[in-house]
Design a protein around this motif. Structure first.
Motif, short mmCIF file in Angstrom:
data_model
loop_
_atom_site.label_atom_id
_atom_site.label_comp_id
_atom_site.label_asym_id
_atom_site.label_seq_id
_atom_site.Cartn_x
_atom_site.Cartn_y
_atom_site.Cartn_z
N THR A 168 0.99 6.89 2.44
CA THR A 168 -0.46 7.03 2.30
C THR A 168 -0.92 8.36 2.89
O THR A 168 -1.84 8.99 2.36
CB THR A 168 -1.23 5.84 2.91
OG1 THR A 168 -0.82 5.67 4.27
CG2 THR A 168 -1.00 4.57 2.12
N ALA B 192 1.20 4.09 -3.00
CA ALA B 192 1.03 5.53 -2.76
C ALA B 192 2.26 6.30 -3.24
O ALA B 192 2.14 7.38 -3.83
CB ALA B 192 0.78 5.78 -1.27
N LYS C 55 -0.08 10.89 0.28
CA LYS C 55 -1.03 10.82 -0.83
C LYS C 55 -2.34 11.51 -0.46
O LYS C 55 -2.89 12.27 -1.26
CB LYS C 55 -1.30 9.36 -1.22
CG LYS C 55 -2.28 9.22 -2.36
CD LYS C 55 -2.54 7.76 -2.70
CE LYS C 55 -3.63 7.64 -3.76
NZ LYS C 55 -3.93 6.25 -4.08
N LYS D 95 0.84 -1.21 0.00
CA LYS D 95 0.00 0.00 0.00
C LYS D 95 0.87 1.26 0.00
O LYS D 95 0.58 2.23 -0.71
CB LYS D 95 -0.92 -0.02 1.22
CG LYS D 95 -1.98 1.04 1.21
CD LYS D 95 -2.93 0.83 2.39
CE LYS D 95 -4.04 1.86 2.36
NZ LYS D 95 -4.99 1.67 3.46
N GLN D 96 1.96 1.24 0.77
CA GLN D 96 2.87 2.39 0.82
C GLN D 96 3.59 2.56 -0.51
O GLN D 96 3.75 3.68 -1.00
CB GLN D 96 3.87 2.23 1.97
CG GLN D 96 3.26 2.21 3.35
CD GLN D 96 2.45 3.47 3.66
OE1 GLN D 96 2.91 4.58 3.39
NE2 GLN D 96 1.26 3.29 4.18
#
Length: 132
Positions: free
Chosen positions: A120, A64, A123, A60-61
């Motif tokens: 995140t 982002a 972002k 996920k990081q």
């Protein structure tokens, strides 16, 4: 004649709004894993170092981080915009004269961790301010 001008202006306004929406949607559909010619030209050593620098980031990081890289520079390590430079458009002074891809990755992670906590968070900030 005046009525025709009003209709034409309205049609032009509708067309320009629709075109703007289509281009924004198309930009959001670009996959975050796009490989640029520049990224492909990194040496094996640079790729290995960058992989090690980003090893602690979750999927996920990383997603982002790629999202921001696309919007800031279209993934270019040599993008320039005033006093900002590189893939993540960091201030030149933050890079301390070392504009290498490896240093940009390292310093971007350091900047984001210090200012937003993680990618995140950066972002989310970018989405509401169009910069980070």
């Amino acid at each position: 004649m005046k009525n025709l001008k009003v209709k034409f202006a309205a049609l032009l306004l509708i067309f320009s709004c629709a075109f703007g929406l289509v281009t924004n949607v198309a930009a959001d559909l670009v996959p975050s894993t796009t490989v640029t010619a520049q990224a492909a030209s990194l040496t094996a050593s640079q790729k290995k170092q960058i992989k090690a620098i980003n090893a602690g980031l979750s999927k996920k990081q990383k997603a982002a981080k790629n999202w921001i890289a696309y919007r800031e520079s279209s993934y270019s390590y040599t993008a320039r915009n005033g006093n900002c430079y590189g893939r993540y458009q960091l201030l030149r002074s933050y890079l301390h004269g070392n504009y290498s891809a490896v240093n940009q990755e390292k310093m971007a992670n350091k900047y984001v961790a210090g200012r937003y906590g993680n990618w995140t968070g950066a972002k989310r900030f970018w989405q509401s301010h169009h910069w980070y």
